[in-house]
Design a protein around this motif. Structure first.
Motif, short mmCIF file in Angstrom:
data_model
loop_
_atom_site.label_atom_id
_atom_site.label_comp_id
_atom_site.label_asym_id
_atom_site.label_seq_id
_atom_site.Cartn_x
_atom_site.Cartn_y
_atom_site.Cartn_z
N ASN A 206 0.81 -1.37 -0.01
CA ASN A 206 -0.10 -0.04 0.11
C ASN A 206 0.66 1.33 0.03
O ASN A 206 1.70 1.31 0.79
CB ASN A 206 -0.81 0.11 1.25
N GLU A 210 -3.02 3.72 -3.53
CA GLU A 210 -2.57 2.59 -4.33
C GLU A 210 -2.62 1.48 -3.45
O GLU A 210 -1.86 1.43 -2.56
CB GLU A 210 -1.67 2.78 -5.44
N SER A 211 -2.97 0.23 -4.15
CA SER A 211 -2.58 -1.08 -3.57
C SER A 211 -2.13 -2.05 -4.56
O SER A 211 -2.70 -2.07 -5.72
CB SER A 211 -4.02 -1.66 -2.76
N LEU A 227 0.60 0.16 -12.51
CA LEU A 227 1.35 0.12 -11.45
C LEU A 227 1.76 -1.39 -11.17
O LEU A 227 1.09 -2.25 -11.07
CB LEU A 227 0.61 0.77 -10.17
N ARG A 241 5.90 1.96 -12.82
CA ARG A 241 4.57 1.80 -13.65
C ARG A 241 5.39 1.51 -14.91
O ARG A 241 6.00 2.32 -15.62
CB ARG A 241 4.12 3.11 -13.81
#
Length: 264
Positions: A206, A210-211, A227, A241
């Motif tokens: 995390n 984002e996760s 990502l 990314r």
């Protein structure tokens, strides 16, 4: 030091101006036989912490006895000291602003001296270009065998940075982003070995909003623009990314907390 010594250079000077070339000229004027290696000159300006990480992940790939000259120095011209430090059989010349902090934190012992001997400086010292007038000639003289103990007074009180070690709990690793490379990859302070044996389904990374589930084996394992997290070449987990920049302000950049949940 042998006259065939290696001196690496790390700065935030960039390539537009003549700063790097002039520093090399000073060094070569004193020791024409030295080998000069550019580590990086495009580091973020005025940011000793990111420069410290760059130097920390690079110096060990050079032979013992290498001299590392690092000039990322927002306090240039102030009363901050310039130091010469022998640690892990490598010699570092840098401002005392935390630039060597990550390396020193791992050292069981080191010898550090404040640069004070006028014999190591150029005749006219600018308050705005001490990399040229103080640090470069000091590194050159040291490459010729100038005794480290005669650089200046010994010191043990050096500026440090927040620890590079993450907070390791039973089912959680809490770290942070410490470096952003030119591709926009977010390098964390979490060693990849801490998560190497965990199945992807048991690991969630995390960062900001984002996760990411599990570690990918390569950048190309994700779709373009997606990502991912992986074990980077520096030995730390990084957020990337594929075919794009992971860095996005304000949540995905240096200092952002990174939490890895490892399940039960």
């Amino acid at each position: 030091m042998d006259r065939l010594a290696i001196i690496t250079l790390t700065t935030d000077f960039g390539w537009r101006d003549n700063f790097i070339g002039v520093m090399k000229g000073v060094i070569l004027g004193l020791n024409p036989r030295v080998t000069l290696v550019d580590l990086s000159h495009e580091l973020p300006p005025h940011d000793p912490a990111q420069a410290a990480f760059s130097l920390y992940t690079a110096y060990r790939f050079f032979p013992e006895g290498t001299i590392h000259l690092a000039v990322v120095d927002p306090g240039v011209g102030s009363d901050r000291p310039i130091i010469a430090v022998m640690v892990f059989n490598h010699l570092f010349v840098a401002p005392d602003n935390g630039l060597l902090g990550y390396i020193l934190d791992e050292a069981p012992a080191f010898k550090a001296y404040r640069l004070a001997n006028p014999a190591l400086a150029l005749d006219n010292v600018s308050r705005t270009f001490q990399g040229r007038d103080l640090m470069a000639p000091a590194a050159a003289h040291l490459s010729l065998g100038f005794p480290l103990t005669e650089v200046g007074p010994e010191t043990t009180s050096l500026v440090r940075l927040p620890s590079l070690h993450p907070d390791i709990r039973k089912n959680e690793i809490i770290g942070r982003v410490v470096y952003v490379d030119r591709f926009g990859n977010l390098i964390t302070n979490i060693p990849a070995v801490l998560a190497a044996d965990r199945p992807g389904s048991e690991m969630v990374i995390n960062i900001g909003p984002e996760s990411i589930t599990g570690l990918s084996p390569a950048y190309a394992a994700a779709r373009p623009g997606e990502l991912l997290a992986l074990a980077g070449g520096s030995g730390f987990i990084e957020i990337a990314r594929n075919m794009g920049r992971a860095e996005r302000f304000p949540d995905l950049t240096v200092g952002a907390p990174v939490v890895i949940s490892l399940g039960d």
